[in-house]
Design a protein around this motif. Structure first.
Motif, PDB file in Angstrom:
ATOM      1  N   SER A   1       9.259  -8.125  13.166  1.00 24.06           N
ATOM      2  CA  SER A   1       9.344  -6.881  12.776  1.00 24.06           C
ATOM      3  C   SER A   1       8.852  -6.637  11.528  1.00 24.06           C
ATOM      4  O   SER A   1       8.908  -5.387  11.199  1.00 24.06           O
ATOM      5  CB  SER A   1      11.017  -6.415  12.907  1.00 24.06           C
ATOM      6  OG  SER A   1      11.687  -7.358  12.121  1.00 24.06           O
ATOM      7  N   GLU A   2       8.873  -7.627  10.727  1.00 19.51           N
ATOM      8  CA  GLU A   2       8.265  -7.229   9.328  1.00 19.51           C
ATOM      9  C   GLU A   2       6.962  -7.335   9.152  1.00 19.51           C
ATOM     10  O   GLU A   2       6.199  -6.944   8.032  1.00 19.51           O
ATOM     11  CB  GLU A   2       8.682  -8.633   8.429  1.00 19.51           C
ATOM     12  CG  GLU A   2      10.550  -8.735   8.369  1.00 19.51           C
ATOM     13  CD  GLU A   2      10.936  -7.673   7.703  1.00 19.51           C
ATOM     14  OE1 GLU A   2      10.567  -7.185   6.788  1.00 19.51           O
ATOM     15  OE2 GLU A   2      12.214  -7.261   8.344  1.00 19.51           O
ATOM     16  N   GLN A   3       6.271  -7.573  10.315  1.00 22.61           N
ATOM     17  CA  GLN A   3       4.528  -7.301  10.131  1.00 22.61           C
ATOM     18  C   GLN A   3       4.226  -5.967  10.799  1.00 22.61           C
ATOM     19  O   GLN A   3       4.804  -5.421  11.774  1.00 22.61           O
ATOM     20  CB  GLN A   3       4.115  -8.541  10.909  1.00 22.61           C
ATOM     21  CG  GLN A   3       4.318  -9.974  10.387  1.00 22.61           C
ATOM     22  CD  GLN A   3       3.774 -10.193   8.928  1.00 22.61           C
ATOM     23  OE1 GLN A   3       2.645  -9.359   8.752  1.00 22.61           O
ATOM     24  NE2 GLN A   3       4.399 -10.766   8.076  1.00 22.61           N
TER      25      GLN A   3
ATOM     26  N   ALA B   1      -2.944  -1.341   7.834  1.00 25.26           N
ATOM     27  CA  ALA B   1      -1.589  -2.092   7.245  1.00 25.26           C
ATOM     28  C   ALA B   1      -2.266  -2.889   5.996  1.00 25.26           C
ATOM     29  O   ALA B   1      -2.810  -4.154   6.324  1.00 25.26           O
ATOM     30  CB  ALA B   1      -0.882  -3.060   8.347  1.00 25.26           C
ATOM     31  N   ILE B   2      -2.314  -2.252   4.895  1.00 26.56           N
ATOM     32  CA  ILE B   2      -3.026  -2.866   3.586  1.00 26.56           C
ATOM     33  C   ILE B   2      -2.402  -4.151   3.577  1.00 26.56           C
ATOM     34  O   ILE B   2      -2.996  -5.360   3.222  1.00 26.56           O
ATOM     35  CB  ILE B   2      -3.066  -2.020   2.628  1.00 26.56           C
ATOM     36  CG1 ILE B   2      -3.920  -0.620   3.107  1.00 26.56           C
ATOM     37  CG2 ILE B   2      -3.656  -2.554   1.345  1.00 26.56           C
ATOM     38  CD1 ILE B   2      -3.560   0.307   1.888  1.00 26.56           C
ATOM     39  N   ASN B   3      -1.019  -4.118   3.244  1.00 28.37           N
ATOM     40  CA  ASN B   3      -0.142  -5.334   3.177  1.00 28.37           C
ATOM     41  C   ASN B   3       1.097  -5.080   3.372  1.00 28.37           C
ATOM     42  O   ASN B   3       1.557  -3.977   3.815  1.00 28.37           O
ATOM     43  CB  ASN B   3      -0.453  -5.860   1.664  1.00 28.37           C
ATOM     44  CG  ASN B   3       0.121  -4.630   0.489  1.00 28.37           C
ATOM     45  OD1 ASN B   3       1.169  -4.078   0.707  1.00 28.37           O
ATOM     46  ND2 ASN B   3      -0.754  -4.638  -0.366  1.00 28.37           N
ATOM     47  N   ARG B   4       2.263  -5.934   2.864  1.00 29.11           N
ATOM     48  CA  ARG B   4       3.537  -5.604   3.747  1.00 29.11           C
ATOM     49  C   ARG B   4       4.198  -4.535   2.949  1.00 29.11           C
ATOM     50  O   ARG B   4       5.255  -4.031   3.500  1.00 29.11           O
ATOM     51  CB  ARG B   4       4.351  -6.835   3.271  1.00 29.11           C
ATOM     52  CG  ARG B   4       4.611  -7.309   2.145  1.00 29.11           C
ATOM     53  CD  ARG B   4       5.415  -8.495   1.831  1.00 29.11           C
ATOM     54  NE  ARG B   4       6.810  -8.239   2.454  1.00 29.11           N
ATOM     55  CZ  ARG B   4       7.749  -9.098   2.440  1.00 29.11           C
ATOM     56  NH1 ARG B   4       7.594 -10.289   2.351  1.00 29.11           N
ATOM     57  NH2 ARG B   4       8.816  -8.754   3.254  1.00 29.11           N
TER      58      ARG B   4
ATOM     59  N   TYR C   1       3.499   3.613  -0.024  1.00 29.32           N
ATOM     60  CA  TYR C   1       3.894   2.371  -0.694  1.00 29.32           C
ATOM     61  C   TYR C   1       5.361   2.464  -0.795  1.00 29.32           C
ATOM     62  O   TYR C   1       5.839   3.306  -1.340  1.00 29.32           O
ATOM     63  CB  TYR C   1       3.061   2.235  -2.066  1.00 29.32           C
ATOM     64  CG  TYR C   1       3.566   1.506  -2.767  1.00 29.32           C
ATOM     65  CD1 TYR C   1       3.231   0.000  -2.982  1.00 29.32           C
ATOM     66  CD2 TYR C   1       4.489   1.847  -4.110  1.00 29.32           C
ATOM     67  CE1 TYR C   1       3.741  -1.014  -3.741  1.00 29.32           C
ATOM     68  CE2 TYR C   1       5.019   0.660  -4.915  1.00 29.32           C
ATOM     69  CZ  TYR C   1       4.781  -0.713  -4.730  1.00 29.32           C
ATOM     70  OH  TYR C   1       5.055  -1.282  -5.712  1.00 29.32           O
ATOM     71  N   ARG C   2       6.009   1.251  -0.846  1.00 26.97           N
ATOM     72  CA  ARG C   2       7.167   0.938  -0.945  1.00 26.97           C
ATOM     73  C   ARG C   2       7.324  -0.275  -2.015  1.00 26.97           C
ATOM     74  O   ARG C   2       7.034  -1.367  -1.499  1.00 26.97           O
ATOM     75  CB  ARG C   2       8.040   0.981   0.310  1.00 26.97           C
ATOM     76  CG  ARG C   2       9.547   0.310   0.101  1.00 26.97           C
ATOM     77  CD  ARG C   2      10.366   1.454  -0.856  1.00 26.97           C
ATOM     78  NE  ARG C   2      10.426   2.613  -0.097  1.00 26.97           N
ATOM     79  CZ  ARG C   2      11.237   3.745  -0.502  1.00 26.97           C
ATOM     80  NH1 ARG C   2      11.720   3.627  -1.856  1.00 26.97           N
ATOM     81  NH2 ARG C   2      11.399   4.654  -0.002  1.00 26.97           N
ATOM     82  N   GLY C   3       7.936  -0.106  -3.154  1.00 29.96           N
ATOM     83  CA  GLY C   3       7.922  -1.253  -4.122  1.00 29.96           C
ATOM     84  C   GLY C   3       9.521  -1.778  -4.034  1.00 29.96           C
ATOM     85  O   GLY C   3      10.466  -1.445  -3.443  1.00 29.96           O
ATOM     86  N   LEU C   4       9.756  -2.526  -5.083  1.00 26.60           N
ATOM     87  CA  LEU C   4      11.179  -3.046  -5.539  1.00 26.60           C
ATOM     88  C   LEU C   4      11.984  -1.939  -5.879  1.00 26.60           C
ATOM     89  O   LEU C   4      11.601  -0.813  -6.481  1.00 26.60           O
ATOM     90  CB  LEU C   4      11.082  -4.182  -6.548  1.00 26.60           C
ATOM     91  CG  LEU C   4      10.274  -5.351  -6.377  1.00 26.60           C
ATOM     92  CD1 LEU C   4      10.146  -6.250  -7.437  1.00 26.60           C
ATOM     93  CD2 LEU C   4      10.645  -6.082  -5.007  1.00 26.60           C
TER      94      LEU C   4
END
Length: 841
Positions: free
Chosen positions: A231-233, A260-263, A287-290
Motif C-alpha cells: 500500500s505504500e507503493q 509515480a515520480i517517487n514516494r 507533493y507531500r513532504g515532512l
C-alpha cells in the motif's frame, strides 16, 4: 480528460495495451502436474544459502519420529519458523536441508504482507523460503483469513487468489498458475480476474492475457494488468479510459497517464475530447513532504471550437491554473501560498463541474512568509484579487460585443508586523501594535492607479481589562497613522469613476473603546415535568448581555482615500453596540460523567414557581457558564444592534450610494448605509441542534428603518441512519453595487432555495438514491431551476456502480445536461467520470 478525482485511490489498477511476452519455458498449460517434482513447470528458484540458524518449532497431536535428520509428524502438525506458521495433517521435515513436504489440509500464514493460503499438499524449503503448493486458496494483506475469523485488512490493497499451483520463488514472491485474483471474499466474489499466470512480488501482482469477470460473467479482456500489493507503493501507468455524454459538449472520451515520480511526488496528465467543442487538457502535480509540507498544482484548459447559442457564436475556451503549498522551516517560520489564474470567467461558467465554482466570481491569490516569536509576527506577502463585476455580453448582428468587467487589486508586496497583547511590567496595562508597509495597485474599467501606491500604516493600542464580582470590562485607547503616496480627487464626478491625484495623503485618528460584560445569568430547570418534556434531561438557560462603546475621531479626509482593502475604510464613528446571547443546554439526568461544581464558586438563590424548583445562579466567572457534566447545547441565539451618535460618520456618508465602513462591515457584512442614519439593522444569529441528527440555523438582518429583511438565511441538515436531507434558503435585499460605468443598481436582489434529499450510503451495500435542486425564486427570463441532479447507486460487497443525470441552467452561458457514471472496485479504484467531490451522498 479523466480528472484524478475519478480515481481517488492512488494505487488504482493500471492498464496498458503493451504486453511483454513470457519466455517459452514460462508459458502456462491447460494441465498442471499433480505431484511434487513434476517438471512441466519451472521449479522454485533456489536462493543462495545464507546459513540461516533460525529455530524451527515442531508440534503435533499424533506420532512423531526421526530418521537421521528427517522428522516425520502426523495429526494437527504445527510448525513455527520466523514469522510464519505451517499447519498440515502430515509433515516430513529435513532439518539439515530445510526441505519440508506437507500433505492434507495444508495452511501457511504470516510474512511481511500477511500471506494466508490453504492447499491440498506442497513442498517447501524453509531456509531458502521457496515452496510449491497445489489446489490453493489464499490472500495477501488480509489478517485473520482463517475459517470462523473476522476478516481485517492489513493494507489498503489486499487481494485474494486461487490457483491450481502456486510457486513461491522468494520470501514475498509467488507465481500463480491457472488462477484467479480478486479483492472480494471467496468463494463467490463479485468480480475477479482469470489468467493462466499471475506473478506476485512485494510490490505488485501482474498478469497477461487476463479476463475480467463481473458476477462470473466475462466482461473485458486485458492484455496486461497489475494490482499493487504494497500500500505504500504507487505505480506508473495509463488509467482506464472514460467515456461520457453532454448535451453541449457531445460525446466525450478521456484518458490520463499517472506517473509515480517517487514516494512523495506524483504527476497526472490527461486529455479529454468533446465531440462538439474540441480538446481539453489537464495536469495535476502533488507533493507531500515532512510534517505540514506539501505542494499541489492543477491545470485545465480548453481549445474550444465554439458554440452557437440563439444565433450568436460563443468561444468559451480558456485556462485555469491553481497552486497551493506550504513549507515549514521551523515551528515558527514558514512560507505558504494559494494561487489561481483564470483566463476567462466564461470558461469557468461553461465547464466547471461544481455549480458553486461555476458561479463564483471572486479569485484571491496569496503568497506569504511569516516568522513568529514571543507573541510577535513579521511577514511578507503578495496577493492578487480578481473579481467579476459584470459578465461579458456576446455580440449580435445589431449590437457590439461588451467585454466582461473585472476589478483587480494587488498587494505587491506588503510587509506586516503584528503582536499579541503584552503586559507592561505588573501594571495590568496591555499593549499591542499592528504595522504594515505595502505597495498597492487597482485596475478596473476606465480606471487604473498609476503604478504602485505606497501605504504605511501604524496602529498601536493600550488596553486595561478589569473584573469584579462577575463583571468584566475592557477599556482601550489607540491611535492610527496612515500615509499614502497618492490620493483621490474630491468631490467625486457624476460617473463615480475614481480620479487619482499624485498628491500624498496623511490620515490620523484616535480610537477609544470600552467593552462591558455583565455576569452570566444562569437558571437550571430540573423538575420532573421539564425532564419529561425534554426527554429525560435537565435544562439550563443562560443569558449573556454585552455592551460596547466605540469612538473614533480624526478621519476628516475619508473621501480622499483610494480603496484597496479594509485598512482604507476606517472612518470616524461614535457608536454604542448592545446585544444579548441566550443559550439552552440539555444535561442528562442519569449517567452524568462528572460531579456538580461546589456551591462555593457562586452565589445562589432558590425559589419555587409553577414549573417546579428553579435555581438561579450568578456566575463569578464566565467560564462557569460553559456546559458541564455531560451538557450539550440545544439553542444558541444572539441579538445585536448598533446606535450611531455620529450619523454621517464624520462626513463620509454619500447620499444615494452604498457606503461601507470598517465598523459596519465588521458588524454585519451586509451593506445598509445609503444615507446618514442613527440605528443599524438588528442582527439575529439562531442555531438549534435538536439532536445528533438534526441542525437548524436561521440568520437574518432586520433593517428597522427600511422595514425589511436585508438578509435572511435558513439552513437545515437532517441525517438519520441512511436517510439524509438538507435545505438552504438565502435572501438578500440590500443596497446595490455601484458600477464603474455609471449604472447604479438600487437593490441587490437575491432569492434562492437549495434542496437535497437522499437515501443510502456510498460505502454500505445496497441501493442508494439522491437528488438535489437549486431554484432561483426571482427568476424572470432565466428560468426557475438553476441546476438539478438525480443520482442512483448500488453497492455489492466489494464493488459498486453509480449513475447521475445533472442539469445546469445559467442563461445563455450554459444550458447543459450531462450524464455521468462510475464503477468502483473495492481497494482497487474507480473508473468513470462521476467524481467523488460531485457525489450527492
Amino acid at each position: 480528460m479523466v480528472p484524478a478525482a475519478s480515481h481517488p485511490h492512488l494505487w488504482a489498477q493500471q492498464v496498458t495495451t503493451q504486453a511483454t511476452p513470457l519466455a517459452e519455458d514460462q508459458q502456462s498449460s491447460s494441465s498442471l502436474p499433480d505431484a511434487p517434482g513434476a517438471r512441466q513447470y519451472p521449479v522454485a528458484e533456489v536462493l543462495p544459502n545464507n546459513d540461516d540458524s533460525t529455530d524451527v518449532t515442531l508440534e503435533s497431536d499424533g506420532d512423531q519420529s526421526k530418521t537421521g535428520s528427517v522428522f516425520s509428524l502426523d495429526k494437527n502438525v504445527v510448525i513455527h519458523y520466523r514469522d510464519r506458521v505451517i499447519q498440515a495433517d502430515h509433515v516430513e521435515f529435513n532439518e539439515d536441508s530445510g526441505e519440508l513436504t506437507a500433505t492434507g489440509h495444508l495452511h501457511v500464514s504470516g510474512g511481511a504482507n500477511h500471506e494466508d493460503l490453504t492447499a491440498s499438499h506442497g513442498t517447501m524449503n524453509l531456509k531458502n523460503q521457496t515452496a510449491t503448493f497445489y489446489d490453493v486458496t489464499g490472500s495477501v494483506g488480509l489478517k485473520g483469513a482463517g475459517a470462523g475469523r473476522t476478516l481485517t485488512y492489513s493494507s489498503s490493497n489486499p487481494f485474494l487468489f486461487t490457483g491450481r499451483m502456486v510457486v513461491r520463488t522468494g520470501p514475498q514472491s509467488y507465481e500463480i498458475y491457472d488462477g484467479t485474483l480478486t479483492t472480494c471474499q471467496l468463494p463467490n466474489p463479485d468480480w475477479m480476474l482469470n489468467a493462466g499466470k499471475f506473478t506476485v512480488d512485494s510490490e505488485k501482482a501482474k498478469a497477461q492475457n487476463s479476463i475480467f469477470r463481473l458476477m462470473n460473467i466475462p466482461v473485458l479482456f486485458l492484455p496486461y494488468v497489475t494490482h499493487p500489493v504494497d500500500s505504500e507503493q504507487r505505480q506508473t501507468g495509463f488509467m482506464i479510459p472514460v467515456p461520457g455524454y453532454s448535451s453541449t459538449k457531445g460525446f466525450t472520451l478521456g484518458e490520463e497517464f499517472y506517473w509515480a515520480i517517487n514516494r512523495s511526488t506524483d504527476l497526472t496528465v490527461g486529455a479529454q475530447y468533446y465531440s462538439l467543442r474540441g480538446w481539453e487538457q489537464s495536469a495535476t502535480f502533488r507533493y507531500r513532504g515532512l510534517g505540514n509540507n506539501f505542494a499541489k498544482a492543477r491545470y485545465t484548459g480548453l481549445l474550444d471550437r465554439g458554440i452557437v447559442t440563439n444565433g450568436v457564436y460563443l468561444n468559451q475556451g480558456g485556462q485555469d491554473v491553481t497552486f497551493s503549498g506550504r513549507h515549514d522551516f521551523s515551528s515558527q517560520t514558514r512560507v505558504a501560498g494559494d494561487v489561481e489564474y483564470l483566463s476567462s470567467y466564461a470558461y469557468r461558467e461553461a465547464f466547471a463541474e461544481n455549480f458553486s465554482v461555476a458561479v463564483s466570481s471572486d479569485i484571491l491569490s496569496i503568497l506569504y512568509g511569516v516568522h513568529e516569536w514571543d507573541g510577535y509576527a513579521a511577514s511578507a506577502r503578495a496577493d492578487r484579487y480578481q473579481g467579476l463585476k459584470q459578465a461579458a455580453v456576446a455580440a449580435t448582428p445589431t449590437t457590439p460585443a461588451v467585454p466582461e468587467e473585472q476589478i483587480r487589486i494587488f498587494h505587491a508586496p506588503s510587509l506586516d508586523f503584528n503582536s499579541t497583547e503584552h503586559e507592561i511590567g505588573r501594571t495590568g496595562l496591555l499593549w499591542s501594535v499592528d504595522a504594515s508597509e505595502a505597495g498597492l495597485s487597482r485596475v478596473q474599467p476606465d480606471f487604473s492607479t498609476g503604478g504602485l501606491t505606497q501605504r504605511f500604516d501604524l496602529h498601536p493600542e493600550l488596553s486595561y481589562p478589569l473584573g469584579f464580582d462577575g463583571w468584566r470590562m475592557r477599556a482601550s485607547i489607540g491611535v492610527r497613522e496612515t500615509a499614502y503616496s497618492r490620493s483621490r480627487q474630491v468631490p467625486y464626478n457624476d460617473t463615480g469613476i475614481p480620479v487619482e491625484l499624485p498628491n500624498p495623503l496623511n490620515r490620523s485618528d484616535l480610537e477609544i473603546e470600552g467593552d462591558l460584560r455583565a455576569p452570566v445569568v444562569e437558571r437550571v430547570f430540573d423538575s420532573p415535568g421539564v425532564e419529561k418534556f425534554f426527554g429525560g434531561n435537565d435544562v439550563k438557560h443562560t443569558i449573556e448581555p454585552e455592551l460596547t462603546y466605540r469612538y473614533v475621531t480624526g478621519v476628516n479626509n475619508f473621501l480622499s482615500v483610494l480603496r484597496f482593502d479594509d485598512v482604507d475604510i476606517v472612518s470616524d464613528t461614535n457608536e454604542l453596540e448592545y446585544g444579548v446571547t441566550q443559550r439552552l443546554f440539555l444535561r442528562p439526568v442519569k449517567n452524568r460523567p462528572c460531579k456538580e461544581r461546589p456551591e462555593s464558586t457562586a452565589q445562589s438563590q432558590n425559589w419555587e414557581d409553577d414549573i417546579g424548583k428553579v435555581q438561579t445562579r450568578q456566575i463569578a466567572d464566565a467560564k462557569d457558564s460553559l456546559p458541564s457534566c455531560g451538557s450539550h447545547p440545544l439553542i444558541s441565539w444572539r441579538l445585536a444592534q448598533k446606535y450611531f451618535f455620529n450619523e454621517n460618520f464624520g462626513g463620509a456618508v454619500i447620499n444615494g450610494r452604498r457606503n461601507i465602513f470598517d465598523t459596519t462591515l465588521n458588524f454585519s457584512g451586509i451593506a445598509f448605509l445609503t444615507e446618514p442614519r442613527a440605528i443599524s439593522p438588528l442582527i439575529s444569529r439562531l442555531r438549534v441542534r435538536t439532536s445528533a441528527h438534526m441542525d437548524v440555523e436561521w440568520d437574518f438582518d432586520l433593517d428597522t428603518g427600511a422595514k425589511k429583511f436585508t438578509s435572511n438565511n435558513v439552513l437545515v441538515d437532517v441525517h438519520e441512519n441512511n436517510v439524509f436531507a438538507g435545505l438552504s434558503y438565502a435572501r438578500l435585499n440590500a443596497p446595490g453595487r455601484f458600477y464603474t460605468e455609471g449604472v447604479i443598481s438600487a437593490v441587490s436582489n437575491f432569492n434562492q432555495l437549495r434542496l437535497l434529499l437522499g437515501y443510502g450510503s456510498p460505502t454500505k451495500p445496497g441501493l442508494g438514491i439522491a437528488g438535489n435542486v437549486g431554484l432561483d425564486l426571482n427568476a424572470n427570463n432565466t428560468g426557475l431551476v438553476q441546476y438539478g441532479a438525480v443520482q442512483g447507486s448500488y453497492n455489492w460487497d466489494c464493488c459498486g456502480f453509480s449513475v447521475e443525470v445533472r442539469k445546469y441552467e445559467l442563461g445563455s452561458v450554459r444550458n447543459e445536461t450531462t450524464e455521468r457514471f462510475n464503477f468502483t472496485l473495492l481497494n482497487i479504484g474507480t473508473a468513470g467520470n462521476l467524481r467523488r467531490t460531485a457525489s450527492l451522498f
